[in-house]
Enzyme design. Structure first.
Site, PDB file in Angstrom:
ATOM      1  N   TYR A 139       0.292  -1.085   0.195  1.00 43.38           N
ATOM      2  CA  TYR A 139      -0.033  -0.435  -0.313  1.00 43.38           C
ATOM      3  C   TYR A 139       0.543   1.014   0.155  1.00 43.38           C
ATOM      4  CZ  TYR A 139      -3.346   3.969   1.738  1.00 43.38           C
ATOM      5  OH  TYR A 139      -4.330   4.138   1.705  1.00 43.38           O
ATOM      6  N   ASP A 231       9.235   2.212  -0.615  1.00 50.28           N
ATOM      7  CA  ASP A 231       7.770   3.453   0.605  1.00 50.28           C
ATOM      8  C   ASP A 231       8.225   2.727   2.097  1.00 50.28           C
ATOM      9  OD1 ASP A 231       5.713   4.165   1.711  1.00 50.28           O
ATOM     10  OD2 ASP A 231       4.232   3.284   0.377  1.00 50.28           O
ATOM     11  N   LYS A 253       5.005   9.239   8.842  1.00 44.85           N
ATOM     12  CA  LYS A 253       4.605   8.676  10.063  1.00 44.85           C
ATOM     13  C   LYS A 253       5.584   9.364  10.796  1.00 44.85           C
ATOM     14  CE  LYS A 253       2.257   5.201   7.766  1.00 44.85           C
ATOM     15  NZ  LYS A 253       0.484   4.617   9.214  1.00 44.85           N
TER      16      LYS A 253
END
Ligand code: PMP
Length: 408
Positions: A139, A231, A253
């Site tokens: 994702y 990623d 994050k």
């Protein structure tokens, strides 16, 4: 349905601002949170939970860490946004470059989705190619062109995985199978601008790369004239991975310490394509926001060798404890991440992960919540140990897990 949820569904789609929070995947209503304290959450009824989600990754220091709170308060008192550069952005950029391999220059943005979308734009500009290869089960945010699923067989063009994504957007992405070299080789031609992957996939549960697979991706992309985009939104600043050099890296994050901040970066020649240094346009009213950069810097400064050793020990302790409870569960763990898969062997790709007993995980998760332990509300998400979790939190979790499993 509680009164708050009843009101929430009237004013927000599904009553939430991001789908996983609805807890639909584990067959229950969402829990509304009143506050977080270290490794614990308190809901609006005053019930307390050991929190293994920690906001899905940003809170590696736990909730309301005093250093982060102080940094945020101090920054906010000086103004929350200027729309002009600040010293702290430069300091955070340097900190990110020093800590993240392959990042020579960085652009701060507001979300992982935005970072991925922008990195793809740079990759297309740099290569003059349009198409992207991603992996099933990885994702990268809700970028239109990445909300795709593989077609039947080894289709070179993905199909929309969400309504509202056009066949044209999906067709620019091809979907390979994780840990399957042949599936990548078959897709890499001179239309491919980049291969994007999570170097430590955590969005189908934690499914690490087989030994040598990341290096294979590095070599294969180079041979094909395509870029490799890692990623690291989840793995970055958490897992201390061995990974090959990337052309571009997507981050988020932890670098925002729980406030909205993400970044993309990489090779200097590629990042110099970004406006205003170059002509790849990308901008943001709140990018490099003074409060978010303060939270991010305060969080990164807590992350030294001792902190990582502690996170690793907590991860291992929880994983080992859960694994000992039931031979039908395979617990995969890495420093700072773990997933108990409800299947007897660890998955190697998304098809394997989909073979988990999802209903059973749902029952397990509901049982944990009843007992004051807050796990991810999906089999396909990672658990996030933090610096705030203690031995007592791990023990409480394992006791609750034992009881929850015995009821299934
Ligand atoms: N990449 C990865 C690996 C992620 O896990 C996520 C979100 N969990 C994103 C990108 C998107 O980030 P955001 O939710 O901040 O848009």
């Amino acid at each position: 349905m509680t009164g708050l949820y009843e009101e929430a569904v009237k004013v927000m789609p599904g009553g939430v601002n991001s789908p996983v929070r609805s807890m639909a995947a584990i067959g229950r209503d969402p829990i509304f949170i009143a506050r977080g304290e270290g490794a614990e959450l308190v809901d609006t009824d005053g019930k307390r939970y050991v929190d293994w989600v920690c906001s899905w990754g940003p809170l590696i220091a736990g909730h309301a860490h005093p250093d982060v709170v102080a940094a945020v308060q101090e920054a906010a008192a000086l103004g929350t946004s200027y729309g002009a550069p600040t010293e702290r952005e430069v300091v955070l950029a340097r900190e990110i470059i020093d800590r993240m391999p392959s990042v020579e220059m960085v652009r701060l943005v507001n979300s992982g989705t935005e970072a991925t979308m922008s990195a793809l734009r740079v990759a297309r500009a740099a290569t003059g190619r349009d198409r992207i290869v991603k992996f099933a089960g990885h994702y990268h945010g809700h970028v239109d062109g990445l909300l795709v699923q593989a077609g039947s067989g080894l289709a070179t063009a993905g199909l929309p995985a969400s309504r509202g994504v056009t066949p044209l957007q999906a067709g620019d992405t091809a979907v390979a199978s994780w840990n399957d070299r042949g599936s990548v080789e078959a897709l890499l031609d001179d239309s491919i601008a980049a291969v994007i992957c999570e170097p430590l996939p955590a969005n189908m549960g934690v499914v690490p790369a087989d030994g040598g697979f990341l290096e294979f991706l590095r070599d294969a992309t180079e041979r094909a004239g395509a870029l490799l985009i890692l990623d690291e939104v989840i793995s970055g600043f958490r897992c201390q991975l061995e990974r090959p050099p990337a052309d571009l890296v997507v981050m988020g994050k932890i670098i925002g310490g729980g406030l909205p901040l993400a970044a993309y970066g990489g090779r200097e020649d590629l990042m110099r394509l970004v406006a205003p240094a170059g002509d790849v346009y990308q901008a943001g009213t709140l990018s490099g926001n003074p409060v978010a950069t303060a939270a991010g810097l305060a969080t990164l400064r807590l992350l030294d060798g001792d902190a990582y050793a502690q996170i690793r020990a907590t991860s291992e302790q929880l994983a080992t404890g859960l694994a000992a409870l039931d031979s039908q569960i395979s617990v995969v763990w890495q420093q700072g991440l773990l997933t108990p898969f409800f299947r007897p062997t660890a998955p190697r790709n998304y098809d394997d992960a989909k073979g988990c007993e999802i209903e059973v995980y749902g029952g397990f998760a509901r049982g944990l919540l009843e007992r004051g332990v807050y796990p991810p509300a999906s089999q396909f998400e990672a658990w996030f140990p933090s610096l705030a979790h203690t031995d007592a939190h791990v023990e409480q979790t394992i006791e609750a897990a034992k009881a929850a499993l015995s009821e299934l």
